[in-house]
Design a protein around this motif. Structure first.
Motif, PDB file in Angstrom:
ATOM      1  N   LEU A   1       0.817  -1.215   0.000  1.00 24.99           N
ATOM      2  CA  LEU A   1       0.000   0.000   0.000  1.00 24.99           C
ATOM      3  C   LEU A   1       0.853   1.269   0.000  1.00 24.99           C
ATOM      4  CD1 LEU A   1      -2.987  -1.083   2.261  1.00 24.99           C
ATOM      5  CD2 LEU A   1      -2.845  -0.998  -0.244  1.00 24.99           C
ATOM      6  N   LEU A   2       2.057   1.166   0.567  1.00 22.62           N
ATOM      7  CA  LEU A   2       2.942   2.331   0.546  1.00 22.62           C
ATOM      8  C   LEU A   2       3.372   2.690  -0.877  1.00 22.62           C
ATOM      9  CD1 LEU A   2       5.227   1.756   3.690  1.00 22.62           C
ATOM     10  CD2 LEU A   2       3.498   3.537   3.351  1.00 22.62           C
ATOM     11  N   THR A   3       3.286   1.730  -1.779  1.00 21.38           N
ATOM     12  CA  THR A   3       3.684   2.015  -3.165  1.00 21.38           C
ATOM     13  C   THR A   3       2.594   2.766  -3.912  1.00 21.38           C
ATOM     14  OG1 THR A   3       2.801  -0.022  -4.114  1.00 21.38           O
ATOM     15  CG2 THR A   3       5.045  -0.129  -3.250  1.00 21.38           C
ATOM     16  N   LEU A   4       1.446   3.026  -3.258  1.00 20.56           N
ATOM     17  CA  LEU A   4       0.373   3.791  -3.910  1.00 20.56           C
ATOM     18  C   LEU A   4       0.869   5.166  -4.364  1.00 20.56           C
ATOM     19  CD1 LEU A   4      -2.760   2.889  -1.779  1.00 20.56           C
ATOM     20  CD2 LEU A   4      -2.567   2.727  -4.271  1.00 20.56           C
ATOM     21  N   ILE A   5       1.986   5.553  -3.805  1.00 17.78           N
ATOM     22  CA  ILE A   5       2.579   6.833  -4.205  1.00 17.78           C
ATOM     23  C   ILE A   5       2.955   6.809  -5.700  1.00 17.78           C
ATOM     24  CG2 ILE A   5       4.943   6.162  -3.561  1.00 17.78           C
ATOM     25  CD1 ILE A   5       5.264   9.005  -2.455  1.00 17.78           C
ATOM     26  N   VAL A   6       3.275   5.619  -6.210  1.00 21.36           N
ATOM     27  CA  VAL A   6       3.668   5.506  -7.616  1.00 21.36           C
ATOM     28  C   VAL A   6       2.500   5.831  -8.556  1.00 21.36           C
ATOM     29  CG1 VAL A   6       4.602   3.971  -9.399  1.00 21.36           C
ATOM     30  CG2 VAL A   6       5.536   3.909  -7.078  1.00 21.36           C
TER      31      VAL A   6
END
Ligand SMILES: Nc1ncnc2c1ncn2[C@@H]1O[C@H](COP(=O)(O)OP(=O)(O)OP(=O)(O)O)[C@@H](O)[C@H]1O
Ligand SMILES: [Mg+2]
Lengths: 237, 311
Positions: free
Chosen positions: A110-115
């Motif tokens: 979920l932290l990669t949602l920044i991408v």
């Protein structure tokens, strides 16, 4: 149920008690972004497809690193003896450890949602498929965790657990790639492909959530949680 | 019912090694049972089976009269266990660890249970420290706190004083003796003096088999060996005179001279005899420099039982 929650909390505490969790999240994000943006800027299409196609391969290293400790470490340090003489069912402990591993990897995902947020700023992004792919990624990772925890229960050595998990996951991935499944005759090829962890992830990623895909991940998780319980019950160490 | 644990004909093998063979014994309410045996005798294996960590190959274990296979949870609730080598989660703090254990144990009031266990084991001061940073003595107490957090009726301690310095050993012993006032305890050890210091009854196990099961007093009496006293005088003594005098004391089996001023007296192992020797020395006006017990009957019993099994 109470024990499941207790062991879940203990595992989470274990992950976040050291800086390793944060290093892990950062490396995961950097590696995925690097592999993705390297291609993304060359193509000039606003799409996350390449992001999700590298994800299963990045998990191949990261998930075994998360799961290798789960049981192997308890066995090696002897804490298994304390754990397994508590008034809890083996199943409760196995589910607790599975949920903790899945939650931890889930947070990393979920932290990669920044991408996708970055990508969306460069042009119109089809959020439907992105959300579906994230759901698929969570299921895929959970299946990896169930397999990794099971392998960890077979040994007292973390490195062995890591390597075996990585090899098994690798095999379960490559049977979904064309050069591998196409060596089989047509009918069998389709079956082989269906057993690939990746196949169902791609299928979900197209944006249509098919109950067969959900059932597949549910079955893989259920099966390996069950094996994990059996390997604890055997107590052959 | 006074039998808390009943072990009947229990055996366990690892691959080819027969670790425990047909062991039968009981733990009765209110006793501290010493489980004594040399390295590799099968003590730990026996405890692992009683605590439900490993199943027995054959035989039956009952806790409160209920087979532990039929009701494992009830058996585990009744038992507090400090495994061999005191395994702990070394990257947790003492309090985190005890919170985890209290929750696992499902105690009604975890905070109160933690507080009670920490006070009991004198670790309140280190509650916020990381377990891995504690000294071995403190770690051992954290392990004990873990074992008593749910206030179990039975305590099983596998070599709780292993690797501690003499001061810590004395402290842990005191703690165990204290706990033994309200709980029934099985204490495993390969060191005789450790068992002797706290136990009321002793089981001796050797090569997987139980070779003795008796009270300390009875074991001393049945000793095939004897007590040996060493007497040292300030000045040289005539061998005949001393030997003849001492031989008159009931319970003295033999007297021999070690040096001009030193004699060795073999007795049949009763405590009374030591006192008799002392009083004889007084009435004879001997210039006694030392009188001490050189070798003890219990140790002789222990050694002969173990050697008997090995031959
Ligand atoms: N996991 C295992 N696999 C194979 N053999 C084992 C295992 N654990 C113990 N043994 C063997 O079983 C026998 C009994 O071991 P156990 O640990 O029960 O003895 P012990 O009385 O506790 O000894 P110690 O005083 O050294 O702790 C020994 O011969 C030991 O080598
Ligand atoms: Mg042992």
């Amino acid at each position: 149920m109470r024990s499941t929650l207790t062991i879940f909390r203990k595992e989470m505490l274990g992950y976040f008690n050291s800086a390793i969790a944060y290093i892990f999240f950062t490396l995961f994000l950097i590696l995925l972004s690097f592999l993705f943006f390297r291609i993304y800027f060359l193509q000039g299409i606003v799409s996350m497809n390449d992001f999700f196609s590298v994800m299963p391969w990045v998990f191949l290293i990261f998930v075994p690193a998360v799961t290798m400790k789960s049981w192997a470490e308890e066995r090696k340090s002897g804490t298994m003896e304390v754990l397994l003489t508590m008034p809890a069912l083996d199943t409760e402990l196995v589910i607790g450890k599975f949920l903790a591993g899945a939650a931890f990897v889930g947070i990393a995902i979920l932290l990669t949602l920044i991408v996708p947020l970055l990508v969306a700023s460069t042009g119109p992004l089809d959020w439907g498929t992105v959300v579906a792919s994230y759901l698929g990624a969570l299921l895929l990772a959970a299946a990896y965790v169930a397999i990794g925890n099971f392998v960890s229960s077979l040994t007292g050595n973390q490195i062995t657990a890591f390597l075996f998990t990585a090899v098994i996951l690798f095999l379960l991935l490559i049977i979904g790639t064309e050069p591998v499944y196409s060596v089989f005759p047509n009918v069998i090829a389709e079956v082989v492909r269906n057993f690939s962890l990746n196949y169902h992830f791609q299928s979900i990623g197209r944006g249509v959530i098919d109950s067969r895909d959900l059932l597949f991940y549910g079955s893989v998780i259920g099966l390996f949680v069950y094996y994990n319980v059996k390997s604890l019950e055997a107590r052959n160490w | 019912m006074t039998e808390l644990i009943t072990v009947t004909g229990v055996s366990k093998s690892y691959d080819r090694i027969r670790a425990v063979e047909g062991a039968s014994f009981t733990l009765r309410k209110g006793e501290i049972l010493g489980f004594l045996g040399p390295n590799g005798a099968g003590k730990t294996t026996a405890m692992k089976m009683i605590t439900g960590y490993m199943p027995a190959d054959t035989g039956e274990i009952r806790v409160h009269g209920k087979n532990i296979v039929d009701d494992p949870i009830a058996a585990r609730n009744a038992i507090g266990y400090l495994p061999e080598n005191n395994p702990l989660y070394t990257d947790m703090t003492v309090e985190e660890y005890l919170t985890f254990v209290a929750e696992m144990r499902g105690v009604a009031d975890p905070e109160a249970a933690k507080k009670r266990a920490m006070e009991r084991c004198a670790i309140v001061d280190v509650r916020h420290r990381i377990i891995g940073h504690l000294s071995k003595g403190y770690r051992q107490r954290v392990g004990l706190a873990q074992a008593i957090i749910h206030d179990p009726e039975i305590l099983i301690l596998d070599e709780p004083a292993n690797g501690l310095d003499p001061i810590q050993i004395t402290e842990i012993r005191g703690l165990i003796r204290d706990l033994g006032r309200e709980k029934s305890v099985i204490l495993c050890s390969h060191i005789l003096s450790e068992v002797e210091a706290v136990a009321s009854r002793v089981i001796i196990i050797n090569q997987g088999k139980i070779v003795a099961d008796d009270t300390l007093e009875n074991l001393k009496e049945r000793s095939s060996g004897h007590n040996i006293f060493r007497i040292e005088f300030l000045t040289a003594k005539d061998e005949r005179a001393v030997a003849d005098t001492l031989a008159k004391i009931p319970g003295v089996a033999a007297v021999s001279r070690v040096a001009n001023d030193t004699f060795r007296v073999k007795t049949k192992g009763e405590r009374e005899t030591g006192n008799q020797i002392f009083r004889t020395a007084v009435t004879q006006n001997w210039d006694l420099a030392q009188l001490h017990l050189e070798s003890r009957s219990l140790e002789n019993t222990f050694l002969s039982l173990i050697e008997g099994g090995n031959s």
